[in-house]
Scaffold this motif. Structure first.
Motif, mmCIF file in Angstrom:
data_model
loop_
_atom_site.group_PDB
_atom_site.id
_atom_site.type_symbol
_atom_site.label_atom_id
_atom_site.label_comp_id
_atom_site.label_asym_id
_atom_site.label_seq_id
_atom_site.Cartn_x
_atom_site.Cartn_y
_atom_site.Cartn_z
ATOM 1 N N ALA A 140 0.807 -1.216 0.000
ATOM 2 C CA ALA A 140 0.000 0.000 0.000
ATOM 3 C C ALA A 140 0.844 1.273 0.000
ATOM 4 O O ALA A 140 1.878 1.343 0.664
ATOM 5 N N ARG A 141 0.375 2.248 -0.738
ATOM 6 C CA ARG A 141 0.996 3.568 -0.704
ATOM 7 C C ARG A 141 0.639 4.264 0.610
ATOM 8 O O ARG A 141 1.484 4.868 1.258
ATOM 9 N N ARG A 142 -0.618 4.174 0.989
ATOM 10 C CA ARG A 142 -1.070 4.698 2.271
ATOM 11 C C ARG A 142 -2.331 3.952 2.675
ATOM 12 O O ARG A 142 -3.033 3.382 1.835
ATOM 13 N N VAL A 143 -2.620 3.968 3.980
ATOM 14 C CA VAL A 143 -3.752 3.217 4.522
ATOM 15 C C VAL A 143 -4.630 4.166 5.332
ATOM 16 O O VAL A 143 -4.140 4.896 6.204
ATOM 17 N N ALA A 144 -5.918 4.154 5.051
ATOM 18 C CA ALA A 144 -6.884 4.933 5.820
ATOM 19 C C ALA A 144 -7.800 3.962 6.553
ATOM 20 O O ALA A 144 -8.264 2.976 5.972
ATOM 21 N N VAL A 145 -8.048 4.225 7.833
ATOM 22 C CA VAL A 145 -8.917 3.357 8.631
ATOM 23 C C VAL A 145 -10.073 4.203 9.149
ATOM 24 O O VAL A 145 -9.867 5.224 9.808
ATOM 25 N N LEU A 179 -14.298 11.589 4.460
ATOM 26 C CA LEU A 179 -14.688 11.759 3.055
ATOM 27 C C LEU A 179 -13.635 12.543 2.286
ATOM 28 O O LEU A 179 -13.395 12.272 1.098
ATOM 29 N N THR A 180 -12.992 13.495 2.945
ATOM 30 C CA THR A 180 -11.919 14.247 2.292
ATOM 31 C C THR A 180 -10.777 13.310 1.905
ATOM 32 O O THR A 180 -10.265 13.336 0.782
ATOM 33 N N GLY A 181 -10.377 12.458 2.848
ATOM 34 C CA GLY A 181 -9.319 11.500 2.558
ATOM 35 C C GLY A 181 -9.732 10.475 1.528
ATOM 36 O O GLY A 181 -8.946 10.113 0.643
ATOM 37 N N ALA A 182 -10.973 10.008 1.620
ATOM 38 C CA ALA A 182 -11.452 8.982 0.693
ATOM 39 C C ALA A 182 -11.523 9.499 -0.733
ATOM 40 O O ALA A 182 -11.224 8.779 -1.695
ATOM 41 N N ALA A 183 -11.913 10.762 -0.882
ATOM 42 C CA ALA A 183 -12.027 11.345 -2.220
ATOM 43 C C ALA A 183 -10.662 11.452 -2.900
ATOM 44 O O ALA A 183 -10.578 11.465 -4.137
ATOM 45 N N LEU A 184 -9.594 11.518 -2.101
ATOM 46 C CA LEU A 184 -8.241 11.639 -2.650
ATOM 47 C C LEU A 184 -7.521 10.298 -2.738
ATOM 48 O O LEU A 184 -6.351 10.247 -3.088
ATOM 49 N N ALA A 185 -8.211 9.209 -2.400
ATOM 50 C CA ALA A 185 -7.617 7.871 -2.492
ATOM 51 C C ALA A 185 -7.527 7.444 -3.950
ATOM 52 O O ALA A 185 -8.116 8.068 -4.841
ATOM 53 N N GLY A 186 -6.792 6.370 -4.175
ATOM 54 C CA GLY A 186 -6.663 5.868 -5.536
ATOM 55 C C GLY A 186 -6.026 4.499 -5.545
ATOM 56 O O GLY A 186 -5.754 3.914 -4.484
ATOM 57 N N PRO A 187 -5.770 3.956 -6.719
ATOM 58 C CA PRO A 187 -5.103 2.649 -6.812
ATOM 59 C C PRO A 187 -3.783 2.666 -6.038
ATOM 60 O O PRO A 187 -3.026 3.634 -6.093
ATOM 61 N N LEU A 204 -19.712 3.704 5.998
ATOM 62 C CA LEU A 204 -20.108 3.261 4.658
ATOM 63 C C LEU A 204 -19.803 4.312 3.588
ATOM 64 O O LEU A 204 -19.320 3.969 2.495
ATOM 65 N N GLU A 205 -20.068 5.576 3.912
ATOM 66 C CA GLU A 205 -19.888 6.619 2.896
ATOM 67 C C GLU A 205 -18.426 6.772 2.473
ATOM 68 O O GLU A 205 -18.123 6.765 1.266
ATOM 69 N N PRO A 206 -17.478 6.900 3.403
ATOM 70 C CA PRO A 206 -16.080 7.005 2.960
ATOM 71 C C PRO A 206 -15.548 5.731 2.306
ATOM 72 O O PRO A 206 -14.759 5.807 1.362
ATOM 73 N N ILE A 207 -15.984 4.562 2.779
ATOM 74 C CA ILE A 207 -15.535 3.326 2.138
ATOM 75 C C ILE A 207 -16.046 3.261 0.702
ATOM 76 O O ILE A 207 -15.308 2.898 -0.226
ATOM 77 N N GLY A 208 -17.303 3.628 0.502
ATOM 78 C CA GLY A 208 -17.847 3.654 -0.854
ATOM 79 C C GLY A 208 -17.131 4.654 -1.737
ATOM 80 O O GLY A 208 -16.868 4.388 -2.919
ATOM 81 N N THR A 209 -16.800 5.808 -1.172
ATOM 82 C CA THR A 209 -16.084 6.839 -1.927
ATOM 83 C C THR A 209 -14.678 6.374 -2.292
ATOM 84 O O THR A 209 -14.212 6.562 -3.430
ATOM 85 N N ALA A 210 -13.978 5.759 -1.346
ATOM 86 C CA ALA A 210 -12.623 5.257 -1.600
ATOM 87 C C ALA A 210 -12.652 4.143 -2.639
ATOM 88 O O ALA A 210 -11.760 4.068 -3.505
ATOM 89 N N ARG A 211 -13.638 3.270 -2.564
ATOM 90 C CA ARG A 211 -13.765 2.177 -3.538
ATOM 91 C C ARG A 211 -13.960 2.739 -4.941
ATOM 92 O O ARG A 211 -13.331 2.289 -5.904
ATOM 93 N N ALA A 212 -14.834 3.750 -5.048
ATOM 94 C CA ALA A 212 -15.086 4.371 -6.350
ATOM 95 C C ALA A 212 -13.835 5.052 -6.894
ATOM 96 O O ALA A 212 -13.640 5.138 -8.104
ATOM 97 N N THR A 217 -10.469 -2.034 -0.681
ATOM 98 C CA THR A 217 -11.263 -1.831 0.526
ATOM 99 C C THR A 217 -11.314 -3.094 1.385
ATOM 100 O O THR A 217 -11.393 -4.204 0.876
ATOM 101 N N VAL A 218 -11.277 -2.878 2.698
ATOM 102 C CA VAL A 218 -11.288 -3.968 3.680
ATOM 103 C C VAL A 218 -12.363 -3.671 4.722
ATOM 104 O O VAL A 218 -12.500 -2.523 5.164
ATOM 105 N N ALA A 219 -13.112 -4.686 5.118
ATOM 106 C CA ALA A 219 -14.116 -4.538 6.171
ATOM 107 C C ALA A 219 -13.736 -5.383 7.372
ATOM 108 O O ALA A 219 -13.344 -6.540 7.225
#
Length: 314
Positions: A140-145, A179-187, A204-212, A217-219
């Motif tokens: 991983a480049r970076r990990v958000a929890v 959501l700010t962090g998730a929107a800037l996530a990527g491969p 759910l909202e940030p995980i969905g945003t990061a996935r998109a 994504t990990v649960a």
């Protein structure tokens, strides 16, 4: 990804039933509760007897067995019989807390709940799924929890553990920042959602945003058929049970922490040289700081003593 749990081994069957229960139909939940209340009796019942006891059809019983990962009722009965044979006697005693419980019983019930949560989580933690999560984190480049409430504490614990071995991890317990962090996530990024129910909107909202955005994504959840599990590439199932008397129960949190510890240790093994170097560097930095803090009071005391002596001479 198919989130239906695999056929449980005897040690983890009751935990699997508990995890899947919220996602079952009302009739399926009636059968699942009978299994949780008295697995030995269900194991000894024919499908006709269980149908009468649960007030459900035989077809519903078969569907429930399949929802738990079995081919049918016969296979589930065999697994229940094996689970009952291995069950420790003290685990067959109801463990819910009551308002009038004496403190000695409160201690015993809480301790048993924590112990059972750890045992059940370990029994159903799939090594292949754990390995897949470790693979993703290792590269991983970076990990958000993401987590809120009690799960936010687990998120913070995971992030600080990752940081100690040189993995860029950050915990988000505020949905706006998440959501700010998730929107800037990527491969190349990994986003981890922690939620006992798997239905927490702030997760759910940030995980969905990061996935998109392309992140892996990990649960970490008690419910493998939850919305969170459906959004995850990898699902790790915890087994702590929350009750009406203890919302946010420690048993749920401690089972999540067990998963985090397993992830941490497995990742440290996988990246041993880098992890060992990072642990050494962080430990030395903390030791230097603590050494300085311990010396400061002695230095200040000496300075005060000198001032006092000068005042007496003047």
């Amino acid at each position: 990804m198919d989130q239906r749990p695999p056929a449980a081994d005897p040690d983890g069957l009751v935990a699997t039933v508990r995890a899947v229960l919220p996602s079952l139909t009302p009739a399926g939940r009636a059968i699942a509760r009978l299994i949780l209340d008295d697995p030995a009796t269900v194991a000894g019942s024919t499908i006709t007897e269980l149908s009468a006891a649960s007030g459900t059809s035989q077809a519903t019983i078969v569907r429930t067995a399949k929802a738990l990962g079995f081919t049918g009722y016969s296979q589930m009965r065999l697994a229940l019989a094996a689970a009952s044979a291995r069950e420790r006697p003290e685990r067959l005693v109801p463990g819910d807390l009551s308002p009038d419980d004496p403190l000695a019983e409160v201690i015993a019930k809480v301790a048993r709940a924590e112990s059972d949560a750890l045992a059940d989580t370990a029994a159903q933690l799939d090594p292949d799924r754990l390995g897949a999560v470790v693979d993703a984190l290792a590269g991983a480049r970076r990990v958000a929890v993401y987590g809120v409430g009690a799960s936010g504490l687990v998120a913070a614990d995971m992030a600080q553990k990752l940081l100690r071995i040189g993995v860029a991890g950050h915990a988000f317990t505020d949905v706006h920042l998440a959501l700010t962090g998730a929107a800037l996530a990527g491969p190349g990024d990994v986003s981890v959602g922690v939620s006992c129910s798997g239905e927490t909107p702030d997760v759910l909202e940030p995980i969905g945003t990061a996935r998109a955005a392309g992140a892996t994504t990990v649960a970490i959840t008690n419910n493998p058929r939850s919305t969170l599990a459906g959004l995850a590439d990898h699902v790790l199932v915890s087994a702590g049970r929350e009750t009406a008397f203890r919302p946010g129960a420690l048993a749920s949190r401690i089972s999540q922490l067990l998963i985090v510890d397993c992830v941490f240790v497995a990742l440290a093994q996988r990246t041993f040289d880098a992890s060992e170097g990072a642990l050494k560097a962080t430990r030395e930095a903390l030791d230097r700081f603590l050494g300085d803090v311990r010396r400061r009071p002695r230095a200040m005391s000496s300075q005060v003593e000198d001032v006092g002596k000068n005042l007496l001479r003047s």
